[in-house]
Design a protein around this motif. Sequence first.
Motif, PDB file in Angstrom:
ATOM      1  N   LYS A  49      -2.123  15.096   6.449  1.00  0.00           N
ATOM      2  CA  LYS A  49      -0.720  14.738   6.262  1.00  0.00           C
ATOM      3  C   LYS A  49      -0.376  14.434   4.800  1.00  0.00           C
ATOM      4  CE  LYS A  49       2.926  11.686   7.946  1.00  0.00           C
ATOM      5  NZ  LYS A  49       3.283  10.664   8.932  1.00  0.00           N
ATOM      6  N   TYR A  50      -1.253  13.701   4.118  1.00  0.00           N
ATOM      7  CA  TYR A  50      -0.914  13.212   2.790  1.00  0.00           C
ATOM      8  C   TYR A  50      -1.674  13.884   1.650  1.00  0.00           C
ATOM      9  CZ  TYR A  50       1.372   9.418   5.288  1.00  0.00           C
ATOM     10  OH  TYR A  50       2.186   8.691   6.118  1.00  0.00           O
ATOM     11  N   GLY A  51      -2.781  14.543   1.938  1.00  0.00           N
ATOM     12  CA  GLY A  51      -3.613  15.122   0.889  1.00  0.00           C
ATOM     13  C   GLY A  51      -2.986  16.340   0.232  1.00  0.00           C
ATOM     14  N   ASP A  52      -3.410  16.590  -0.987  1.00  0.00           N
ATOM     15  CA  ASP A  52      -2.918  17.742  -1.751  1.00  0.00           C
ATOM     16  C   ASP A  52      -4.001  18.782  -2.009  1.00  0.00           C
ATOM     17  OD1 ASP A  52      -0.286  16.695  -2.118  1.00  0.00           O
ATOM     18  OD2 ASP A  52      -1.039  15.420  -3.733  1.00  0.00           O
ATOM     19  N   ASP A  53      -5.251  18.355  -2.038  1.00  0.00           N
ATOM     20  CA  ASP A  53      -6.353  19.240  -2.392  1.00  0.00           C
ATOM     21  C   ASP A  53      -6.737  20.101  -1.191  1.00  0.00           C
ATOM     22  OD1 ASP A  53      -8.690  19.614  -4.537  1.00  0.00           O
ATOM     23  OD2 ASP A  53      -9.545  19.669  -2.506  1.00  0.00           O
ATOM     24  N   GLU A  54      -6.700  21.410  -1.368  1.00  0.00           N
ATOM     25  CA  GLU A  54      -6.977  22.330  -0.253  1.00  0.00           C
ATOM     26  C   GLU A  54      -8.419  22.226   0.238  1.00  0.00           C
ATOM     27  OE1 GLU A  54      -4.849  23.982   1.651  1.00  0.00           O
ATOM     28  OE2 GLU A  54      -3.312  23.026   0.421  1.00  0.00           O
ATOM     29  N   GLN A  55      -9.357  21.972  -0.661  1.00  0.00           N
ATOM     30  CA  GLN A  55     -10.747  21.832  -0.241  1.00  0.00           C
ATOM     31  C   GLN A  55     -10.932  20.569   0.610  1.00  0.00           C
ATOM     32  OE1 GLN A  55     -13.630  21.778  -3.403  1.00  0.00           O
ATOM     33  NE2 GLN A  55     -15.338  22.097  -2.008  1.00  0.00           N
TER      34      GLN A  55
ATOM     35  N   MET B 234       0.816  -1.211   0.000  1.00  0.00           N
ATOM     36  CA  MET B 234       0.000   0.000   0.000  1.00  0.00           C
ATOM     37  C   MET B 234       0.847   1.256   0.000  1.00  0.00           C
ATOM     38  SD  MET B 234      -2.808  -0.799   2.890  1.00  0.00           S
ATOM     39  CE  MET B 234      -3.881  -2.202   2.823  1.00  0.00           C
ATOM     40  N   ALA B 235       0.241   2.335  -0.497  1.00  0.00           N
ATOM     41  CA  ALA B 235       0.852   3.661  -0.389  1.00  0.00           C
ATOM     42  C   ALA B 235       0.798   4.070   1.085  1.00  0.00           C
ATOM     43  CB  ALA B 235       0.078   4.657  -1.250  1.00  0.00           C
ATOM     44  N   GLU B 236       1.608   5.042   1.473  1.00  0.00           N
ATOM     45  CA  GLU B 236       1.676   5.460   2.879  1.00  0.00           C
ATOM     46  C   GLU B 236       0.326   5.929   3.408  1.00  0.00           C
ATOM     47  OE1 GLU B 236       4.216   4.993   5.039  1.00  0.00           O
ATOM     48  OE2 GLU B 236       5.060   3.887   3.354  1.00  0.00           O
ATOM     49  N   HIS B 237      -0.429   6.677   2.592  1.00  0.00           N
ATOM     50  CA  HIS B 237      -1.732   7.150   3.066  1.00  0.00           C
ATOM     51  C   HIS B 237      -2.694   5.984   3.274  1.00  0.00           C
ATOM     52  CE1 HIS B 237      -2.834   6.833  -1.207  1.00  0.00           C
ATOM     53  NE2 HIS B 237      -4.099   6.821  -0.798  1.00  0.00           N
ATOM     54  N   GLN B 238      -2.593   4.950   2.449  1.00  0.00           N
ATOM     55  CA  GLN B 238      -3.446   3.778   2.608  1.00  0.00           C
ATOM     56  C   GLN B 238      -3.082   3.027   3.889  1.00  0.00           C
ATOM     57  OE1 GLN B 238      -2.442   2.137  -1.236  1.00  0.00           O
ATOM     58  NE2 GLN B 238      -4.550   2.444  -1.967  1.00  0.00           N
ATOM     59  N   LYS B 239      -1.803   2.881   4.148  1.00  0.00           N
ATOM     60  CA  LYS B 239      -1.366   2.219   5.380  1.00  0.00           C
ATOM     61  C   LYS B 239      -1.875   2.966   6.609  1.00  0.00           C
ATOM     62  CE  LYS B 239       2.997   0.502   3.492  1.00  0.00           C
ATOM     63  NZ  LYS B 239       4.468   0.635   3.566  1.00  0.00           N
ATOM     64  N   ALA B 240      -1.747   4.293   6.578  1.00  0.00           N
ATOM     65  CA  ALA B 240      -2.170   5.099   7.721  1.00  0.00           C
ATOM     66  C   ALA B 240      -3.678   4.984   7.935  1.00  0.00           C
ATOM     67  CB  ALA B 240      -1.774   6.555   7.516  1.00  0.00           C
ATOM     68  N   THR B 241      -4.441   4.988   6.864  1.00  0.00           N
ATOM     69  CA  THR B 241      -5.889   4.854   6.983  1.00  0.00           C
ATOM     70  C   THR B 241      -6.260   3.468   7.488  1.00  0.00           C
ATOM     71  OG1 THR B 241      -6.257   6.478   5.233  1.00  0.00           O
ATOM     72  CG2 THR B 241      -8.080   4.997   5.735  1.00  0.00           C
ATOM     73  N   MET B 242      -5.623   2.438   6.953  1.00  0.00           N
ATOM     74  CA  MET B 242      -5.907   1.071   7.400  1.00  0.00           C
ATOM     75  C   MET B 242      -5.573   0.893   8.880  1.00  0.00           C
ATOM     76  SD  MET B 242      -7.361  -0.637   5.047  1.00  0.00           S
ATOM     77  CE  MET B 242      -7.173  -2.307   5.637  1.00  0.00           C
ATOM     78  N   GLU B 243      -4.468   1.453   9.318  1.00  0.00           N
ATOM     79  CA  GLU B 243      -4.091   1.348  10.724  1.00  0.00           C
ATOM     80  C   GLU B 243      -5.125   2.024  11.613  1.00  0.00           C
ATOM     81  OE1 GLU B 243      -0.095   2.870  10.799  1.00  0.00           O
ATOM     82  OE2 GLU B 243       0.705   1.084   9.812  1.00  0.00           O
ATOM     83  N   SER B 244      -5.630   3.173  11.188  1.00  0.00           N
ATOM     84  CA  SER B 244      -6.645   3.854  11.999  1.00  0.00           C
ATOM     85  C   SER B 244      -7.942   3.060  12.022  1.00  0.00           C
ATOM     86  CB  SER B 244      -6.888   5.281  11.505  1.00  0.00           C
ATOM     87  OG  SER B 244      -7.536   5.294  10.253  1.00  0.00           O
ATOM     88  N   MET B 245      -8.302   2.436  10.906  1.00  0.00           N
ATOM     89  CA  MET B 245      -9.517   1.622  10.856  1.00  0.00           C
ATOM     90  C   MET B 245      -9.370   0.374  11.726  1.00  0.00           C
ATOM     91  SD  MET B 245     -10.451   2.074   6.807  1.00  0.00           S
ATOM     92  CE  MET B 245     -11.525   0.669   6.792  1.00  0.00           C
TER      93      MET B 245
END
Length: 142
Positions: free
Chosen positions: A108-114, A57-68
């Motif tokens: 942490k990982y997102g790029d979109d300001e909205q 997984m990408a880092e953001h996917q790992k972080a989300t999975m860990e939180s879930m």
Amino acid sequence: MKAVLKFAVAAAAVPFVILSAGTNAKAQMSMPDACKTEASAMKDMNMSGGGMQMGDMAEHQKATMESMQKMHPAMMQAMMAKDPDVAFVCGMIAHHMGAISMSEVELKYGDDEQAKSMAQKIIDAQKKEIEEMTTWVKDHAK
């Protein structure tokens, strides 16, 4: 915080209550098609470690999975409360904690300001609601 986590587990009861409320509730709770397409990969993935490995997984996917993985057991534990009101509130605490964790991943990982702005609003609102619910649990749980 320990008490919050202990009571946070009941959130799993919420989806069962909402989904069993009837077809009208189900219709109001549908996922956007784009989310379903992305989520379809989850069918082949066992969150307990089978299927897709965390290393793939990408880092953001790992972080989300860990939180879930932290949120779901807490929600399931809260669901076991005998009092339905306590189960609901405790479950919502766990659910909100999960939302905060997911929002922190976006910041942490997102790029979109909205999207990042939405994440920050979620964090701010859900922290306030967790405080309110924690106070309610202290006053009402026996």
